[in-house]
Scaffold this active site. Structure first.
Site: not given
Length: 188
Positions: A71, A108
């Site tokens: 993005r 994560e």
């Protein structure tokens, strides 16, 4: 400066924030996904967003805008065009066709790697890193490390959204990277 001019950036930032859609429980339960696509669908909203960045960096004497995959590729080239500087893509591993430098970072649940062309910039080049949001800060930190390995001076990291509770903006600032974000959201 008149009160109207002094408050214009805050009004523009509030306008941008009002156009960001929150999608609950995507991509997994408990996540509040901040969707920027409504910002891009309307010419006025997209122009206000880009103008906020242009106003901030018009006098920064930049050489390049570096956009983070994917993005950051939306805002980065438009901003580079408006500021009359070059654009550097920092891509996910295996997407660049020439000799690259790589940097891995923690996610994560695992690791990821981003790459930059080895000749993307040089010693002393002033670079701004751009992405849509700062969450854990891993991607932007990896981009900073890659650019600095090539000798660039990373003057700032910029994003539309900061998610401060995820700790990325604190991590980046503690690593010496100044940040500019248009807005922030609490939670995930």
């Amino acid at each position: 400066m008149s009160n109207a001019l002094a408050s214009a950036p805050l009004d523009a930032a509030a306008f941008v924030k009002s156009q960001i859609r929150t999608v609950p429980d995507w991509p997994q339960a408990g996540v509040q996904f901040r969707d920027i696509t409504p910002l891009l669908q309307h010419p006025k909203t997209f122009r206000v967003l880009i103008d906020l960045f242009v106003q901030r960096y018009i006098d920064a004497k930049l050489d390049y805008i570096a956009g983070l995959d994917a993005r950051g590729f939306i805002i980065g080239p438009v901003l580079a065009y408006e500021l009359n500087v070059g654009f550097i893509p920092i891509r996910k591993q295996g997407k660049l066709p020439y000799r690259t430098e790589s940097q891995s970072y923690e996610l994560e649940y695992g690791t990821a790697t981003v790459e930059i062309h080895a000749d993307a910039c040089g010693a002393g080049d002033r670079v701004l890193i751009v992405d849509d949001l700062i969450a854990t800060g891993g991607t932007m930190m990896a981009g900073k490390q890659l650019l600095e390995r090539l000798g660039a001076v990373v003057i700032e990291g910029a994003a539309i959204i900061d998610l401060p509770e995820l700790g990325g903006s604190a991590l980046l600032r503690s690593a010496g990277l100044p940040l500019f974000t248009v807005t922030e959201f609490s939670g995930h």
